[in-house]
Design a protein around this motif. Structure first.
Motif, mmCIF file in Angstrom:
data_model
loop_
_atom_site.group_PDB
_atom_site.id
_atom_site.type_symbol
_atom_site.label_atom_id
_atom_site.label_comp_id
_atom_site.label_asym_id
_atom_site.label_seq_id
_atom_site.Cartn_x
_atom_site.Cartn_y
_atom_site.Cartn_z
ATOM 1 N N ILE A 21 0.866 -1.188 0.000
ATOM 2 C CA ILE A 21 0.000 0.000 0.000
ATOM 3 C C ILE A 21 0.896 1.229 0.000
ATOM 4 C CG2 ILE A 21 -1.753 1.286 1.282
ATOM 5 C CD1 ILE A 21 -2.748 -1.378 2.413
ATOM 6 N N GLY A 22 0.751 2.069 -1.006
ATOM 7 C CA GLY A 22 1.669 3.181 -1.194
ATOM 8 C C GLY A 22 1.772 4.120 -0.013
ATOM 9 N N TYR A 23 0.653 4.448 0.605
ATOM 10 C CA TYR A 23 0.696 5.389 1.725
ATOM 11 C C TYR A 23 1.461 4.802 2.902
ATOM 12 C CZ TYR A 23 -0.707 8.790 5.220
ATOM 13 O OH TYR A 23 -0.683 9.755 6.198
ATOM 14 N N LEU A 24 1.335 3.497 3.128
ATOM 15 C CA LEU A 24 2.076 2.875 4.216
ATOM 16 C C LEU A 24 3.570 2.803 3.894
ATOM 17 C CD1 LEU A 24 -0.319 0.057 5.488
ATOM 18 C CD2 LEU A 24 -0.071 2.424 6.266
ATOM 19 N N ARG A 25 3.920 2.666 2.623
ATOM 20 C CA ARG A 25 5.337 2.758 2.243
ATOM 21 C C ARG A 25 5.881 4.137 2.585
ATOM 22 N NH1 ARG A 25 3.842 0.274 -2.515
ATOM 23 N NH2 ARG A 25 4.201 2.155 -3.750
ATOM 24 N N ALA A 26 5.061 5.158 2.342
ATOM 25 C CA ALA A 26 5.484 6.528 2.638
ATOM 26 C C ALA A 26 5.647 6.725 4.146
ATOM 27 C CB ALA A 26 4.477 7.515 2.066
ATOM 28 N N LYS A 27 4.724 6.193 4.941
ATOM 29 C CA LYS A 27 4.846 6.316 6.392
ATOM 30 C C LYS A 27 6.069 5.554 6.907
ATOM 31 C CE LYS A 27 2.537 8.091 8.935
ATOM 32 N NZ LYS A 27 2.622 9.500 9.457
ATOM 33 N N LYS A 28 6.363 4.407 6.301
ATOM 34 C CA LYS A 28 7.559 3.656 6.691
ATOM 35 C C LYS A 28 8.809 4.468 6.382
ATOM 36 C CE LYS A 28 9.614 -0.291 7.912
ATOM 37 N NZ LYS A 28 10.970 -0.163 7.399
ATOM 38 N N GLU A 29 8.816 5.181 5.267
ATOM 39 C CA GLU A 29 9.934 6.056 4.931
ATOM 40 C C GLU A 29 10.088 7.138 6.010
ATOM 41 O OE1 GLU A 29 12.680 8.142 2.006
ATOM 42 O OE2 GLU A 29 11.768 6.169 1.852
ATOM 43 N N GLN A 30 8.979 7.712 6.455
ATOM 44 C CA GLN A 30 9.028 8.719 7.505
ATOM 45 C C GLN A 30 9.607 8.129 8.795
ATOM 46 O OE1 GLN A 30 5.268 9.900 9.180
ATOM 47 N NE2 GLN A 30 5.948 12.017 9.538
ATOM 48 N N GLU A 31 9.170 6.939 9.156
ATOM 49 C CA GLU A 31 9.710 6.262 10.336
ATOM 50 C C GLU A 31 11.213 6.023 10.188
ATOM 51 O OE1 GLU A 31 5.754 3.559 11.466
ATOM 52 O OE2 GLU A 31 7.663 2.611 10.968
ATOM 53 N N ASP A 32 11.613 5.518 9.030
ATOM 54 C CA ASP A 32 13.026 5.192 8.796
ATOM 55 C C ASP A 32 13.905 6.433 8.874
ATOM 56 O OD1 ASP A 32 12.301 2.559 8.478
ATOM 57 O OD2 ASP A 32 12.403 2.580 6.287
ATOM 58 N N GLN A 33 13.390 7.556 8.378
ATOM 59 C CA GLN A 33 14.151 8.805 8.450
ATOM 60 C C GLN A 33 14.386 9.196 9.905
ATOM 61 O OE1 GLN A 33 15.509 10.578 6.034
ATOM 62 N NE2 GLN A 33 14.398 10.218 4.132
ATOM 63 N N ALA A 34 13.383 9.022 10.740
ATOM 64 C CA ALA A 34 13.532 9.348 12.167
ATOM 65 C C ALA A 34 14.555 8.434 12.829
ATOM 66 C CB ALA A 34 12.183 9.239 12.871
ATOM 67 N N ARG A 35 14.474 7.142 12.525
ATOM 68 C CA ARG A 35 15.395 6.185 13.146
ATOM 69 C C ARG A 35 16.841 6.439 12.739
ATOM 70 N NH1 ARG A 35 11.187 2.010 12.731
ATOM 71 N NH2 ARG A 35 11.837 1.634 10.603
ATOM 72 N N ALA A 36 17.039 6.846 11.486
ATOM 73 C CA ALA A 36 18.394 7.029 10.973
ATOM 74 C C ALA A 36 18.962 8.419 11.248
ATOM 75 C CB ALA A 36 18.407 6.770 9.463
ATOM 76 N N SER A 37 18.164 9.291 11.846
ATOM 77 C CA SER A 37 18.559 10.694 11.979
ATOM 78 C C SER A 37 19.667 10.934 12.988
ATOM 79 C CB SER A 37 17.334 11.519 12.387
ATOM 80 O OG SER A 37 16.939 11.201 13.720
ATOM 81 N N GLY A 38 19.796 10.058 13.970
ATOM 82 C CA GLY A 38 20.736 10.295 15.053
ATOM 83 C C GLY A 38 20.137 11.127 16.178
ATOM 84 N N ILE A 39 18.909 11.601 16.005
ATOM 85 C CA ILE A 39 18.199 12.359 17.038
ATOM 86 C C ILE A 39 17.402 11.365 17.886
ATOM 87 C CG2 ILE A 39 16.473 14.155 17.472
ATOM 88 C CD1 ILE A 39 17.119 15.185 14.602
ATOM 89 N N PRO A 40 17.458 11.453 19.206
ATOM 90 C CA PRO A 40 16.619 10.565 20.028
ATOM 91 C C PRO A 40 15.156 10.672 19.597
ATOM 92 C CG PRO A 40 18.193 11.747 21.396
ATOM 93 C CD PRO A 40 18.287 12.356 20.030
ATOM 94 N N TYR A 41 14.490 9.533 19.478
ATOM 95 C CA TYR A 41 13.172 9.539 18.853
ATOM 96 C C TYR A 41 12.195 8.613 19.565
ATOM 97 C CZ TYR A 41 14.210 4.919 16.934
ATOM 98 O OH TYR A 41 14.497 3.584 16.813
ATOM 99 N N THR A 42 10.922 8.855 19.284
ATOM 100 C CA THR A 42 9.843 7.934 19.638
ATOM 101 C C THR A 42 8.894 7.880 18.454
ATOM 102 O OG1 THR A 42 9.976 8.530 21.991
ATOM 103 C CG2 THR A 42 7.976 7.402 21.247
ATOM 104 N N ILE A 43 8.626 6.688 17.951
ATOM 105 C CA ILE A 43 7.646 6.503 16.880
ATOM 106 C C ILE A 43 6.391 5.904 17.506
ATOM 107 C CG2 ILE A 43 7.092 5.241 14.760
ATOM 108 C CD1 ILE A 43 10.148 5.349 14.150
ATOM 109 N N ILE A 44 5.278 6.608 17.338
ATOM 110 C CA ILE A 44 4.007 6.174 17.918
ATOM 111 C C ILE A 44 3.113 5.671 16.789
ATOM 112 C CG2 ILE A 44 1.999 6.855 19.283
ATOM 113 C CD1 ILE A 44 3.720 9.274 20.247
#
Length: 247
Positions: A105-128
């Motif tokens: 599902i394209g929109y979920l691929r986009a949300k996964k990209e958003q999650e991955d960007q947060a995880r790879a950023s080096g900034i402490p994060y929380t994904i809800i």
């Protein structure tokens, strides 16, 4: 504490911003109408100055595959470097339960990209990751039918009220970063047909519910359990019927 709420003028963002302000925090609303555009970067540096927490509730103008993907990808190109420069200590993202289980599902691929960007950023994060909102029930009824009927699958469903979502977002924002994914859901799990039937009964809708077992949602074939948490999760307190009667 100074907190930037990206998407602070949206349904969830307004409630989050209000709760934070009532708790005594300095809330910066990140939206184009407030002079902050994460796609162009306009106003972003000023909004981030002195900010300790960023809550990203942004959304694309369309759930269409490429539109959503380009939105989250381009937003991250401005937001993440800006946060690093400003010394942000906690980055929160609101995502969707099941995001990683239906990447066709394209929109979920986009949300996964958003999650991955947060995880790879080096900034402490929380994904809800949240289940669908109580408030989404009218969209299901309208999209999956016509003037006289609505076709609804008996897939597992566990909706949560936006008020509860906002309360949990504020809770996590004020805690230490999880550096992980947490999931949130409503207090009741049942077939989607039960929730839609309850809505139609209480609201007196003229539409007829056509129930089926084809495991479809918004015209997508999905796993029966895609819309509910599979492991541990944090629970909202508002029952669907109580929400219905209060709205």
């Amino acid at each position: 504490m100074r907190i930037l709420v990206i998407g602070g003028t949206g349904l969830t963002g307004r409630k989050v911003s209000q709760k934070l302000a009532e708790a005594g925090h300095e809330v910066v609303i990140g939206s184009p109408s407030q002079g902050v555009d994460i796609l162009s970067g306009a106003g972003l540096a000023e909004a981030l100055a002195g900010t300790k927490v960023v809550i990203d509730l942004s959304n694309s103008s369309s759930p269409e595959d490429e539109t959503a993907l380009n939105f989250f990808r381009n937003a991250a190109k401005n937001l993440i470097p800006g946060e690093k420069l400003a010394g942000v200590k906690h980055h929160l993202v609101l995502s969707i339960v099941g995001t990683d289980r239906a990447q066709y599902i394209g929109y979920l691929r986009a949300k996964k990209e958003q999650e991955d960007q947060a995880r790879a950023s080096g900034i402490p994060y929380t994904i809800i990751r949240s289940t669908q909102f109580h408030e989404h029930i009218t969209t299901i009824i309208n999209v999956q039918g016509n003037e006289n009927e609505t076709h609804v699958s008996s897939v597992d469903y566990q909706p949560i009220a936006v008020d509860d979502v906002a309360e949990l977002i504020v809770r996590f924002a004020l805690e230490e970063p999880k550096n992980a994914i947490v999931e949130i859901a409503g207090p009741e799990k049942d077939a989607m047909t039960r929730f839609v039937s309850q809505y139609i009964d209480i609201k007196g809708s003229v539409k007829q519910l056509i129930a089926d077992d084809n495991d479809r949602y918004m015209y997508f074939d999905i796993p029966k359990d895609l819309l509910v948490p599979l492991g541990d999760f944090y629970t909202g307190s508002t029952r669907f019927e109580d929400w219905l009667r209060s709205h």
